[in-house]
Motif scaffolding. Structure first.
Motif, PDB file in Angstrom:
ATOM      1  N   LEU A 166      10.781  27.097 -11.306  1.00 47.12           N
ATOM      2  CA  LEU A 166      10.756  27.523  -9.908  1.00 47.12           C
ATOM      3  C   LEU A 166      11.985  26.988  -9.183  1.00 47.12           C
ATOM      4  O   LEU A 166      12.466  25.888  -9.474  1.00 47.12           O
ATOM      5  N   ASP A 167      12.466  27.722  -8.244  1.00 46.89           N
ATOM      6  CA  ASP A 167      13.680  27.333  -7.513  1.00 46.89           C
ATOM      7  C   ASP A 167      13.303  26.486  -6.298  1.00 46.89           C
ATOM      8  O   ASP A 167      13.466  26.902  -5.157  1.00 46.89           O
ATOM      9  N   ARG A 168      12.764  25.291  -6.595  1.00 49.35           N
ATOM     10  CA  ARG A 168      12.357  24.379  -5.532  1.00 49.35           C
ATOM     11  C   ARG A 168      12.661  22.936  -5.930  1.00 49.35           C
ATOM     12  O   ARG A 168      12.830  22.631  -7.114  1.00 49.35           O
ATOM     13  N   LYS A 169      12.695  22.080  -4.946  1.00 52.76           N
ATOM     14  CA  LYS A 169      12.956  20.664  -5.189  1.00 52.76           C
ATOM     15  C   LYS A 169      11.844  20.057  -6.030  1.00 52.76           C
ATOM     16  O   LYS A 169      10.658  20.217  -5.728  1.00 52.76           O
ATOM     17  N   VAL A 170      12.217  19.363  -7.096  1.00 52.67           N
ATOM     18  CA  VAL A 170      11.257  18.707  -7.980  1.00 52.67           C
ATOM     19  C   VAL A 170      11.579  17.215  -8.042  1.00 52.67           C
ATOM     20  O   VAL A 170      12.731  16.825  -8.223  1.00 52.67           O
ATOM     21  N   VAL A 171      10.554  16.384  -7.887  1.00 53.59           N
ATOM     22  CA  VAL A 171      10.699  14.942  -8.060  1.00 53.59           C
ATOM     23  C   VAL A 171       9.721  14.483  -9.137  1.00 53.59           C
ATOM     24  O   VAL A 171       8.754  15.188  -9.454  1.00 53.59           O
ATOM     25  N   THR A 172       9.969  13.313  -9.689  1.00 58.89           N
ATOM     26  CA  THR A 172       9.159  12.794 -10.797  1.00 58.89           C
ATOM     27  C   THR A 172       8.356  11.586 -10.346  1.00 58.89           C
ATOM     28  O   THR A 172       8.873  10.714  -9.638  1.00 58.89           O
ATOM     29  N   VAL A 173       7.097  11.540 -10.765  1.00 62.21           N
ATOM     30  CA  VAL A 173       6.232  10.374 -10.556  1.00 62.21           C
ATOM     31  C   VAL A 173       5.717   9.941 -11.917  1.00 62.21           C
ATOM     32  O   VAL A 173       5.327  10.781 -12.741  1.00 62.21           O
ATOM     33  N   PRO A 219      14.606  13.169  -9.801  1.00 61.22           N
ATOM     34  CA  PRO A 219      14.554  11.710  -9.815  1.00 61.22           C
ATOM     35  C   PRO A 219      13.141  11.139  -9.792  1.00 61.22           C
ATOM     36  O   PRO A 219      12.233  11.698  -9.171  1.00 61.22           O
ATOM     37  N   LEU A 220      12.982  10.029 -10.474  1.00 57.39           N
ATOM     38  CA  LEU A 220      11.746   9.260 -10.350  1.00 57.39           C
ATOM     39  C   LEU A 220      11.705   8.658  -8.954  1.00 57.39           C
ATOM     40  O   LEU A 220      12.643   7.981  -8.535  1.00 57.39           O
ATOM     41  N   VAL A 221      10.609   8.908  -8.215  1.00 62.55           N
ATOM     42  CA  VAL A 221      10.525   8.410  -6.835  1.00 62.55           C
ATOM     43  C   VAL A 221       9.439   7.368  -6.647  1.00 62.55           C
ATOM     44  O   VAL A 221       9.410   6.677  -5.622  1.00 62.55           O
ATOM     45  N   ALA A 222       8.519   7.220  -7.614  1.00 62.17           N
ATOM     46  CA  ALA A 222       7.447   6.231  -7.477  1.00 62.17           C
ATOM     47  C   ALA A 222       6.744   6.056  -8.816  1.00 62.17           C
ATOM     48  O   ALA A 222       6.841   6.900  -9.718  1.00 62.17           O
ATOM     49  N   VAL A 223       6.019   4.939  -8.915  1.00 65.47           N
ATOM     50  CA  VAL A 223       5.221   4.640 -10.107  1.00 65.47           C
ATOM     51  C   VAL A 223       3.785   4.391  -9.668  1.00 65.47           C
ATOM     52  O   VAL A 223       3.538   3.636  -8.724  1.00 65.47           O
ATOM     53  N   THR A 224       2.836   5.017 -10.345  1.00 69.09           N
ATOM     54  CA  THR A 224       1.421   4.799 -10.068  1.00 69.09           C
ATOM     55  C   THR A 224       0.772   4.158 -11.292  1.00 69.09           C
ATOM     56  O   THR A 224       1.425   3.895 -12.300  1.00 69.09           O
ATOM     57  N   GLY A 225      -0.548   3.947 -11.202  1.00 66.08           N
ATOM     58  CA  GLY A 225      -1.260   3.325 -12.319  1.00 66.08           C
ATOM     59  C   GLY A 225      -1.055   1.828 -12.301  1.00 66.08           C
ATOM     60  O   GLY A 225      -1.886   1.074 -11.846  1.00 66.08           O
ATOM     61  N   MET A 226       0.069   1.393 -12.840  1.00 68.98           N
ATOM     62  CA  MET A 226       0.486  -0.012 -12.844  1.00 68.98           C
ATOM     63  C   MET A 226      -0.403  -0.904 -13.718  1.00 68.98           C
ATOM     64  O   MET A 226      -0.588  -2.080 -13.438  1.00 68.98           O
ATOM     65  N   GLY A 227      -0.925  -0.339 -14.806  1.00 71.58           N
ATOM     66  CA  GLY A 227      -1.654  -1.171 -15.756  1.00 71.58           C
ATOM     67  C   GLY A 227      -2.912  -1.784 -15.182  1.00 71.58           C
ATOM     68  O   GLY A 227      -3.596  -1.180 -14.350  1.00 71.58           O
ATOM     69  N   VAL A 228      -3.219  -2.994 -15.637  1.00 77.73           N
ATOM     70  CA  VAL A 228      -4.405  -3.716 -15.180  1.00 77.73           C
ATOM     71  C   VAL A 228      -3.989  -5.104 -14.704  1.00 77.73           C
ATOM     72  O   VAL A 228      -2.813  -5.465 -14.761  1.00 77.73           O
ATOM     73  N   SER A 229      -4.950  -5.892 -14.260  1.00 75.03           N
ATOM     74  CA  SER A 229      -4.642  -7.154 -13.576  1.00 75.03           C
ATOM     75  C   SER A 229      -4.323  -8.296 -14.538  1.00 75.03           C
ATOM     76  O   SER A 229      -5.055  -9.293 -14.646  1.00 75.03           O
ATOM     77  N   VAL A 230      -3.209  -8.162 -15.271  1.00 70.58           N
ATOM     78  CA  VAL A 230      -2.757  -9.201 -16.194  1.00 70.58           C
ATOM     79  C   VAL A 230      -1.322  -9.595 -15.857  1.00 70.58           C
ATOM     80  O   VAL A 230      -0.649  -8.942 -15.058  1.00 70.58           O
ATOM     81  N   GLN A 290      13.783  -1.386  -5.844  1.00 76.38           N
ATOM     82  CA  GLN A 290      13.358  -0.606  -4.673  1.00 76.38           C
ATOM     83  C   GLN A 290      12.463   0.583  -5.038  1.00 76.38           C
ATOM     84  O   GLN A 290      12.418   1.579  -4.301  1.00 76.38           O
ATOM     85  N   ILE A 291      11.780   0.506  -6.162  1.00 67.88           N
ATOM     86  CA  ILE A 291      10.899   1.602  -6.579  1.00 67.88           C
ATOM     87  C   ILE A 291       9.486   1.323  -6.079  1.00 67.88           C
ATOM     88  O   ILE A 291       8.899   0.295  -6.428  1.00 67.88           O
ATOM     89  N   PRO A 292       8.918   2.199  -5.255  1.00 69.09           N
ATOM     90  CA  PRO A 292       7.565   1.960  -4.723  1.00 69.09           C
ATOM     91  C   PRO A 292       6.505   2.153  -5.794  1.00 69.09           C
ATOM     92  O   PRO A 292       6.675   2.946  -6.732  1.00 69.09           O
ATOM     93  N   MET A 293       5.396   1.434  -5.637  1.00 69.46           N
ATOM     94  CA  MET A 293       4.299   1.474  -6.601  1.00 69.46           C
ATOM     95  C   MET A 293       2.975   1.610  -5.869  1.00 69.46           C
ATOM     96  O   MET A 293       2.796   1.030  -4.800  1.00 69.46           O
TER      97      MET A 293
END
Length: 498
Positions: free
Chosen positions: A97-104, A179-190, A204-207
Motif C-alpha cells: 500500500l502507498d502509505r506510511k508504515v512504521v514497525t513495532v 523504522p522501529l518506533v517502539a517495543v512492546t511485551g518486554m519479557g517478564v519481571s526478571v 530513546q526507544i519507548p517501551m
C-alpha cells in the motif's frame, strides 16, 4: 515467566556443552562441501543462516537456541507457525500500500522447541504474540489508517539470555525505511528485562510492557535503583503490590490463618516483590510469623524435596489452612501435586498473584482451592457485574478475535489481552505523533506517549479504559479481578480498581 513444570534429570552443563559441540562439528562437516560450492558459484547469500540450522534472519545464541527478530517469515517455534503466518500476511499486505508504515516489536522469550525450561510457557508466548497481532490488524483495518503498523517478534531466548544481541538488532532498525518506533511485551519481571529496558531507554526507544508486575519496574527504575530511572518505560499491568492489596480486600472478609511460602530466586522480581508485598499487606494476619522458603531458581534441583517438607508441616495439626504463595505458577503445579498426594484432611486455600492464570487448564484436587489476582480474565471482562465495559469487550475485542479466527483458549491466561493493550497504547501514540509530523521515529512516539497520561486521553483497551501515571508510567484506572478456582472451574468473585 514460567519455570520448569517437570523435574526430570537434567545433564550437567559440561555434558550439554559437549553434546552441543558434537552437533556443531557434524553440522560443519556436513556443510563444508556446500560452502565450497556456494563460494564457487557466488551464491553465498543465505548460507550463514542455513548452516546455523535457524530460519532466515535468526542466529544461534549463547545457549545454542535460535534467536533473533522475525517479521513472521521465520519460524520461532512450531507451536507459533499459524500466528506467524498471519503476521507475515498482514506485513506483506501493508507493504503493497502507498502509505506510511512504521514497525513495532514485541520483545519476548520463546521456549526452545523440545525444551522443558524457560521463563514463559509456549501458551504464554503464543498468547502475547496473538495479542500484538490482533492490535496490529485492528489498527490497520480502520479506513484511512495512518500510519500502518508492521509487526515483528523479537525472540530473546527461552530465559531472555540473548537479550543483548536481540535488543541491539532492534536498535539498528530505528533507521530503516519502515523504522522501529517502539517495543512492546518486554519479557517478564526478571533481571534481563531490566537490563534490556535500560539499553532501549539509552537509545530513546519507548517501551510499553504487557505483563511486567514487579514493583518499581517502570520509569522510576526503583526495581533495581542502583541502575537509575528507565525513561520511556510504560506498562499496562498493575504492580505486585496492587495485586496484594486486591487480594487482601477480598480475603479480609473472613478471618483466616496464613502461612507465607516464598521463592528465594532473587533474579525474579515478580516473586521477590510478591513475597515482600504479602508480608507487608498481610502483616496482621501473619503475626505468628509462619513463613517457609524454597529456591525456584531455574536449574536448581531439590525444589520437590523442599515442597515435601513444606506440605508436611502444612498438614500438621494446628497449622494454617491458607497459603500465601509468592512463587511462579509453574512451580505451583508441583506444590499442588504434593498437596494432592498428601491430603491434609482439610481444605487448603492457596492465594497468589497473576501468574496463576496459567492454571486455568489444571484440575485442582478436591481439597485444594486457588484464589489469585488476574490481570485480564475473559470471564470477568465479559460480565457486566465485574466490568462496566463488558459490552465493549464482547463486541470490539472478543468479536474481532473471532473474525480473525483466534480461538478462545488463547485468551484464557490473559496475556493476549494485556499485549493487545500495550500495542494499542503504541498505536494511539504513533497516530498522535503524526498529527503534527510528516516523519516519525522512536523520539516522536516517546513524546506522544506523554499525552496518554491524562484521563482525557484514556486508552480504549480490550476490556477497559486507562491512562498512564506521568511520573511512573504505571496504568491508572485498571481493574484487577480476583478469581476463585475449584477443580477445573474458575470464576470471578471480586473486583478492585487501581
Amino acid at each position: 515467566m514460567n519455570t520448569p513444570t517437570r523435574f526430570d534429570f537434567h545433564p550437567p552443563q559440561y555434558a550439554k556443552r559437549a553434546a552441543r559441540d558434537r552437533r556443531l562439528r557434524v553440522l560443519r562437516n556436513a556443510g563444508a562441501l556446500v560452502v565450497v560450492v556456494l563460494l564457487l558459484t557466488g551464491a553465498w547469500v543465505g548460507a550463514a543462516w542455513w548452516l546455523s540450522g535457524c530460519s532466515a534472519g535468526m542466529w544461534r545464541g549463547v545457549d545454542d537456541e535460535c534467536v533473533g527478530v522475525s517479521d513472521g517469515s521465520a519460524s520461532l517455534h512450531h507451536g507459533l507457525r499459524d500466528v506467524e503466518e498471519k503476521i507475515e500476511r498482514e506485513n506483506d499486505r501493508i507493504a503493497g500500500l502507498d502509505r506510511k508504515v512504521v514497525t513495532v516489536a514485541v520483545l519476548t522469550p520463546v521456549p526452545e522447541p523440545g525444551g522443558d525450561r524457560g521463563s514463559v510457557s509456549l501458551d504464554q508466548a503464543r498468547s502475547k504474540i496473538i495479542g500484538a497481532y490482533l492490535a496490529q490488524r485492528q489498527a490497520n483495518s480502520v479506513e484511512g489508517a495512518y500510519p500502518l503498523f508492521r509487526l515483528v517478534v523479537a525472540d530473546e531466548g527461552s530465559d531472555e539470555q540473548d537479550w543483548e544481541e536481540v535488543v541491539d538488532e532492534l536498535i539498528g532498525m530505528t533507521d530503516d525505511e519502515r523504522p522501529l518506533v517502539a517495543v512492546t511485551g518486554m519479557g517478564v519481571s526478571v533481571g534481563e528485562t531490566i537490563s534490556a529496558a535500560h539499553r532501549l531507554a539509552d537509545h530513546q526507544i519507548p517501551m510499553v510492557g504487557a505483563v511486567l508486575t514487579a514493583d518499581g519496574l517502570n520509569m522510576t527504575g526503583a526495581v533495581r535503583p542502583e541502575d537509575g530511572p528507565i525513561r520511556g518505560l510504560y506498562r499496562v499491568s498493575p504492580s505486585n503490590r496492587t495485586e496484594a492489596l486486591a487480594l487482601h480486600e477480598f480475603l479480609v472478609k473472613r478471618p483466616r490463618e496464613y502461612m507465607l511460602v516464598r521463592d528465594q530466586n532473587f533474579n525474579d522480581f515478580y516473586t521477590t516483590g510478591l513475597r515482600d508485598d504479602f508480608a507487608e499487606v498481610f502483616s496482621a494476619e501473619l503475626a505468628a510469623g509462619v513463613q517457609r522458603s524454597f529456591d525456584g531458581t531455574p536449574g536448581i534441583n531439590g525444589t520437590t524435596n523442599q515442597f515435601n517438607e513444606i506440605v508436611a508441616e502444612l498438614c500438621s495439626p494446628g497449622t494454617p489452612d491458607t497459603v500465601l504463595y509468592a512463587g511462579r505458577a509453574s512451580l505451583l503445579d508441583a506444590f499442588v501435586e504434593k498437596l494432592r498426594v498428601e491430603h491434609c484432611g482439610k481444605t487448603i486455600t492457596v492465594v497468589t498473584g497473576s501468574d496463576a492464570a496459567k492454571l486455568n487448564e489444571t484440575e485442582l484436587p478436591g481439597h485444594v482451592e486457588v484464589v489469585y489476582a488476574a490481570l485480564a480474565d475473559p470471564k470477568a471482562l465479559g460480565d457486566a457485574r465485574f466490568n462496566e465495559y463488558a459490552e465493549d469487550y464482547k463486541v470490539n475485542f472478543d468479536g474481532f478475535r473471532q473474525l480473525e479466527r483466534i480461538g478462545s483458549r488463547d485468551l484464557a491466561n490473559g496475556w493476549a489481552i494485556m499485549e493487545f493493550d500495550a500495542m494499542t497504547a503504541v498505536v494511539d501514540a504513533a497516530q498522535k505523533a503524526l498529527l503534527n509530523e510528516t516523519e516519525i521515529g522512536p523520539a516522536e512516539v516517546r513524546t506522544a506517549l506523554v499525552s496518554l497520561t491524562s484521563e482525557r486521553n484514556d486508552i480504549d483497551g480490550a476490556g477497559d479504559r486507562f491512562h498512564f501515571d506521568a511520573d511512573t508510567g504505571d496504568p491508572v484506572g485498571r481493574t484487577i479481578h480476583i478469581i476463585h478456582q475449584v477443580g477445573l472451574e474458575s470464576r470471578p468473585v471480586h473486583k478492585y480498581t487501581s
